[in-house]
Write an enzyme that holds these catalytic residues in place. Structure first.
Site, PDB file in Angstrom:
ATOM      1  N   SER A 128      29.878 -75.163  36.885  1.00 20.66           N
ATOM      2  CA  SER A 128      29.655 -76.175  38.075  1.00 20.66           C
ATOM      3  C   SER A 128      29.262 -77.067  37.466  1.00 20.66           C
ATOM      4  O   SER A 128      28.311 -77.823  37.050  1.00 20.66           O
ATOM      5  CB  SER A 128      29.184 -75.250  39.148  1.00 20.66           C
ATOM      6  OG  SER A 128      29.179 -76.813  39.804  1.00 20.66           O
ATOM      7  N   LYS A 183      30.132 -67.752  40.322  1.00 19.46           N
ATOM      8  CA  LYS A 183      30.342 -68.992  40.823  1.00 19.46           C
ATOM      9  C   LYS A 183      31.732 -69.355  41.711  1.00 19.46           C
ATOM     10  O   LYS A 183      31.717 -70.169  42.596  1.00 19.46           O
ATOM     11  CB  LYS A 183      31.039 -69.989  39.096  1.00 19.46           C
ATOM     12  CG  LYS A 183      32.419 -70.980  39.771  1.00 19.46           C
ATOM     13  CD  LYS A 183      31.402 -72.098  39.689  1.00 19.46           C
ATOM     14  CE  LYS A 183      32.539 -73.214  39.947  1.00 19.46           C
ATOM     15  NZ  LYS A 183      33.535 -73.852  39.296  1.00 19.46           N
ATOM     16  N   HIS A 186      29.775 -70.155  44.764  1.00 20.74           N
ATOM     17  CA  HIS A 186      28.786 -71.278  45.127  1.00 20.74           C
ATOM     18  C   HIS A 186      30.277 -71.962  45.280  1.00 20.74           C
ATOM     19  O   HIS A 186      29.592 -72.931  46.737  1.00 20.74           O
ATOM     20  CB  HIS A 186      29.264 -72.067  43.523  1.00 20.74           C
ATOM     21  CG  HIS A 186      28.900 -73.139  42.955  1.00 20.74           C
ATOM     22  ND1 HIS A 186      29.851 -73.873  42.973  1.00 20.74           N
ATOM     23  CD2 HIS A 186      27.347 -74.083  43.124  1.00 20.74           C
ATOM     24  CE1 HIS A 186      29.430 -75.430  42.902  1.00 20.74           C
ATOM     25  NE2 HIS A 186      28.140 -75.312  42.806  1.00 20.74           N
ATOM     26  N   ASN A 187      31.492 -72.149  45.352  1.00 22.00           N
ATOM     27  CA  ASN A 187      32.195 -73.195  45.512  1.00 22.00           C
ATOM     28  C   ASN A 187      32.315 -72.908  47.416  1.00 22.00           C
ATOM     29  O   ASN A 187      32.294 -73.711  48.125  1.00 22.00           O
ATOM     30  CB  ASN A 187      33.609 -72.898  44.755  1.00 22.00           C
ATOM     31  CG  ASN A 187      33.226 -73.762  43.659  1.00 22.00           C
ATOM     32  OD1 ASN A 187      32.148 -73.672  42.878  1.00 22.00           O
ATOM     33  ND2 ASN A 187      35.055 -73.715  42.841  1.00 22.00           N
ATOM     34  N   GLU A 190      29.871 -74.731  48.451  1.00 25.01           N
ATOM     35  CA  GLU A 190      29.931 -76.109  48.225  1.00 25.01           C
ATOM     36  C   GLU A 190      30.941 -76.262  49.671  1.00 25.01           C
ATOM     37  O   GLU A 190      31.057 -77.877  50.056  1.00 25.01           O
ATOM     38  CB  GLU A 190      30.799 -76.428  47.383  1.00 25.01           C
ATOM     39  CG  GLU A 190      30.901 -77.476  46.902  1.00 25.01           C
ATOM     40  CD  GLU A 190      31.354 -77.366  45.102  1.00 25.01           C
ATOM     41  OE1 GLU A 190      31.826 -77.153  44.295  1.00 25.01           O
ATOM     42  OE2 GLU A 190      33.392 -78.073  44.804  1.00 25.01           O
TER      43      GLU A 190
HETATM   44  P1  NBP Z   1      43.688 -78.298  33.311  1.00 24.41           P
HETATM   45  O1  NBP Z   1      43.262 -76.862  33.616  1.00 24.41           O
HETATM   46  O2  NBP Z   1      43.810 -79.242  33.779  1.00 24.41           O
HETATM   47  O3  NBP Z   1      44.347 -77.703  31.353  1.00 24.41           O
HETATM   48  C1  NBP Z   1      44.288 -78.280  29.953  1.00 24.41           C
HETATM   49  C2  NBP Z   1      44.672 -77.054  29.371  1.00 24.41           C
HETATM   50  O4  NBP Z   1      45.109 -76.144  29.103  1.00 24.41           O
HETATM   51  C3  NBP Z   1      44.437 -78.549  28.026  1.00 24.41           C
HETATM   52  O5  NBP Z   1      44.012 -78.108  27.066  1.00 24.41           O
HETATM   53  C4  NBP Z   1      46.132 -77.725  27.290  1.00 24.41           C
HETATM   54  O6  NBP Z   1      46.733 -77.744  26.036  1.00 24.41           O
HETATM   55  C5  NBP Z   1      45.859 -76.129  27.891  1.00 24.41           C
HETATM   56  N1  NBP Z   1      46.730 -75.119  28.120  1.00 24.41           N
HETATM   57  C6  NBP Z   1      47.883 -74.897  29.905  1.00 24.41           C
HETATM   58 BR1  NBP Z   1      47.699 -76.105  30.750  1.00 24.41          BR
HETATM   59  N2  NBP Z   1      48.198 -73.928  29.193  1.00 24.41           N
HETATM   60  C7  NBP Z   1      48.139 -72.978  28.452  1.00 24.41           C
HETATM   61  C8  NBP Z   1      48.633 -72.493  27.443  1.00 24.41           C
HETATM   62  N3  NBP Z   1      49.480 -71.550  27.366  1.00 24.41           N
HETATM   63  N4  NBP Z   1      48.622 -72.024  25.906  1.00 24.41           N
HETATM   64  C9  NBP Z   1      47.368 -72.462  25.887  1.00 24.41           C
HETATM   65  N5  NBP Z   1      46.275 -74.410  25.787  1.00 24.41           N
HETATM   66  C10 NBP Z   1      46.894 -74.012  27.578  1.00 24.41           C
HETATM   67  O7  NBP Z   1      41.804 -78.624  32.019  1.00 24.41           O
HETATM   68  P2  NBP Z   1      40.050 -78.752  32.790  1.00 24.41           P
HETATM   69  O8  NBP Z   1      40.988 -79.790  33.964  1.00 24.41           O
HETATM   70  O9  NBP Z   1      39.800 -79.438  31.536  1.00 24.41           O
HETATM   71  O10 NBP Z   1      40.116 -77.567  33.131  1.00 24.41           O
HETATM   72  C11 NBP Z   1      39.145 -76.072  32.858  1.00 24.41           C
HETATM   73  C12 NBP Z   1      39.092 -74.975  33.044  1.00 24.41           C
HETATM   74  O11 NBP Z   1      38.146 -75.238  34.067  1.00 24.41           O
HETATM   75  C13 NBP Z   1      40.124 -74.436  34.382  1.00 24.41           C
HETATM   76  O12 NBP Z   1      39.447 -73.099  34.490  1.00 24.41           O
HETATM   77  C14 NBP Z   1      39.275 -75.762  35.539  1.00 24.41           C
HETATM   78  O13 NBP Z   1      39.589 -74.632  36.592  1.00 24.41           O
HETATM   79  C15 NBP Z   1      38.176 -75.379  35.333  1.00 24.41           C
HETATM   80  N6  NBP Z   1      36.617 -76.499  36.320  1.00 24.41           N
HETATM   81  C16 NBP Z   1      37.332 -77.689  36.183  1.00 24.41           C
HETATM   82  C17 NBP Z   1      36.865 -78.304  36.426  1.00 24.41           C
HETATM   83  C18 NBP Z   1      36.900 -80.090  36.844  1.00 24.41           C
HETATM   84  O14 NBP Z   1      36.249 -80.629  37.582  1.00 24.41           O
HETATM   85  N7  NBP Z   1      37.940 -80.621  36.214  1.00 24.41           N
HETATM   86  C19 NBP Z   1      34.951 -77.930  36.455  1.00 24.41           C
HETATM   87  C20 NBP Z   1      35.021 -76.611  36.789  1.00 24.41           C
HETATM   88  C21 NBP Z   1      35.440 -75.933  35.994  1.00 24.41           C
HETATM   89  P3  NBP Z   1      48.014 -78.789  26.276  1.00 24.41           P
HETATM   90  O15 NBP Z   1      46.722 -80.120  26.057  1.00 24.41           O
HETATM   91  O16 NBP Z   1      48.637 -78.551  25.385  1.00 24.41           O
HETATM   92  O17 NBP Z   1      48.341 -79.436  27.510  1.00 24.41           O
END
Ligand code: NBP
Length: 484
Positions: A128, A183, A186-187, A190
């Site tokens: 988080s 987690k 936590h959400n 939140e």
């Molecule tokens: P995203 O959740 O937007 O995912 C994008 C990534 O997933 C890219 O690297 C994409 O590759 C890859 N991907 C997908 Br979509 N399908 C795929 C597949 N079939 N095979 C391989 N790679 C694949 O990214 P994020 O916002 O960085 O979040 C990542 C994780 O962290 C999520 O679970 C999210 O819920 C969690 N999270 C996010 C936050 C936040 O604030 N954003 C906070 C805490 C946790 P590509 O580039 O080739 O499309």
């Protein structure tokens, strides 16, 4: 040279965690399904540390020291399974796959079991703190086996946020899905935290006529009190913002329909499964749904629901006493949300066989995560020795609630009289009152259940289960004798 950890999935979270690891001195192998993200990261931040660029998962695996540690940061759900399926044939016994995304804990339990059967470790990690936290120090909640924590724990602890006492906001939670579960809770907290702030804002604006810019100052001041927290701090910033197009307060140009990505909903679904009474958290999830699920109904009800509300608020503009009442009501409701979250963790620990240390969990939320707040140090203390039956019963909180309750009741009465919805303020007070009440109408429910379904009831003055022969001679019988 070999990398100590690999990261696959280099969208914002993966990229920032990879940079955080590299800045902390680890050699990090980088991989993304499409190599554009890998190259963009190296181009912009390649000089921040020691990175190894890889194009295929085979290259990623080959670049790592053994046993391998691979942090998967792809979109939660199907993509995580897809990446695991591709990785498994490339890995050796004892290699570790770490899922740092927002995976649902039953998926984590399933994946850990599957991989354990293949001789691999799977560590589901709750992270988080959003993008900023991922880069500079998130709160990290790892599950998985204790053995795998020996290998990944030191790295995670190094990149985690540090609390005021210097300890990392990362510690092993318990086995399989425990990290993702924590987690998720936590959400849920939140969501409630955000909703109670919203209710306080609405009351101050609607009852005491306090404009957003002035409220920004009030929230800033509140941030110096026991309410001090990240969410109060950013609320002050949001309320101070002026829309550049119209010159209006920024908040007035935002459509009042709240979105959600699903983790709050999971918390409530899971609470229903567990029978955990997280009423305030549930109200906060439903409040978002109510704001956005049926805008036609909201529009029509604005004109159609014209019951006789009192015409004046009876509160002077910016009345400081009212503002202080709202602050106290907010704090009381917030305490209830945390109490409910901790209660849910304790129920889940028993149900899923996790030895959850509630003081440790509170300690991990002190910094790095979205609900970080001064209060968490006190919650940690409250659970340190013997866990209270409910957080609100810990001596410090018990005393505090007594001080807050009169303001809480006054504010809710006012809101009800004026027709201002305060779902979490009021359901939290109902929770508190239900806990403290000597007799609940649950007795009548048991009577009704026994009447229509022979569900039996217990007596206050004897052991055993009883049933009344409702459709016969109204005799009370021992349930065992009557075979009901
Ligand atoms: P995203 O959740 O937007 O995912 C994008 C990534 O997933 C890219 O690297 C994409 O590759 C890859 N991907 C997908 Br979509 N399908 C795929 C597949 N079939 N095979 C391989 N790679 C694949 O990214 P994020 O916002 O960085 O979040 C990542 C994780 O962290 C999520 O679970 C999210 O819920 C969690 N999270 C996010 C936050 C936040 O604030 N954003 C906070 C805490 C946790 P590509 O580039 O080739 O499309």
């Amino acid at each position: 040279r070999k990398a100590q950890i690999g990261v696959t999935g280099l969208a914002v979270m993966g990229a920032n965690l990879a940079r955080n690891l590299a800045r902390n001195g680890y050699t990090v192998a980088l991989h993304n399904r499409s190599s554009e993200k890998t190259d963009a990261l190296l181009e912009a931040h390649g000089s921040e540390g020691d990175f190894i660029r890889t194009e295929t998962l085979q290259e990623l695996v080959d670049s790592l020291e053994s046993p391998r540690r691979i942090l998967v940061m792809v979109k939660a759900g199907g993509p995580v399974d897809a990446v695991i399926d591709q990785l498994v044939p490339l890995l050796d016994k004892d290699d570790i796959i770490i899922d740092g995304g927002n995976s649902h804990f039953p998926d984590t339990i399933r994946r850990e079991k599957d991989l354990a059967e293949k001789g691999l470790h799977f560590v589901g990690v709750g992270v988080s703190g959003g993008e900023e936290g991922a880069l500079n120090g998130p709160s990290i909640m790892p599950g998985g086996s204790a053995k795998s924590y020996e290998s990944v724990g030191p790295m995670l602890e190094k990149i985690a946020a540090k609390a005021e006492d210097g300890s990392p906001c990362c510690a092993w939670i318990s086995t399989d899905g425990a990290g993702h579960f924590v987690k998720m809770v936590h959400n849920g907290i939140e969501y409630a935290d955000m909703q109670v702030i919203g209710e306080a804002y609405d009351l101050m604006r609607s009852v005491a006529n306090i404009e957003p810019a002035e409220q920004a100052e009030i929230f800033k001041q509140w941030n110096t009190t026991e309410l001090s927290s990240y969410l109060i701090e950013i609320t002050a910033e949001v309320l101070a913002q002026v829309d550049s197009k119209t010159g209006k307060p920024f908040i007035d140009v935002i459509v009042d329909q709240a979105g959600q990505k699903g983790t709050g909903r999971w918390t409530v679904q899971s609470a229903l499964d567990l029978g955990a009474p997280i009423t305030g958290i549930a109200e906060s999830v439903f409040a978002r749904a109510l704001s956005s699920s049926n805008s036609a109904a909201r529009e029509q009800a604005q004109k159609g629901f014209t019951d006789g509300l009192i015409a004046t608020t009876g509160v002077a503009t910016a009345d400081p006493e009212f503002v202080e009442d709202v602050r106290r009501a907010l704090f009381a409701s917030k305490l209830v949300s945390y109490a409910q979250g901790m209660d849910m963790l304790s129920i889940a620990g028993k149900e899923y066989g996790w030895d959850l240390k509630l003081d440790t969990i509170a300690s991990l939320w002190r910094e790095g995560c979205i609900i970080r707040a001064e209060l968490l140090a006190e919650i940690m203390e409250a659970y340190k020795d013997e866990a209270p039956a409910n957080m609100l019963l810990a001596p410090a909180f018990n005393k505090l609630m007594e001080e807050l309750v009169p303001s809480w009741r006054r504010v809710i009465s006012k809101a009800v009289a004026l027709g201002i919805p305060v779902p979490v303020f009021s359901s939290s007070l109902a929770y508190y009152d239900a806990l403290r009440r000597d007799r609940l109408p649950a007795a009548l429910i048991q009577g009704q259940r026994d009447y229509f379904g022979a569900h039996t009831y217990k007596r206050v003055d004897a052991e055993g289960d009883y049933h009344v022969m409702w459709s016969d001679d109204l005799r009370e019988v021992n349930a065992e004798d009557a075979h009901v």
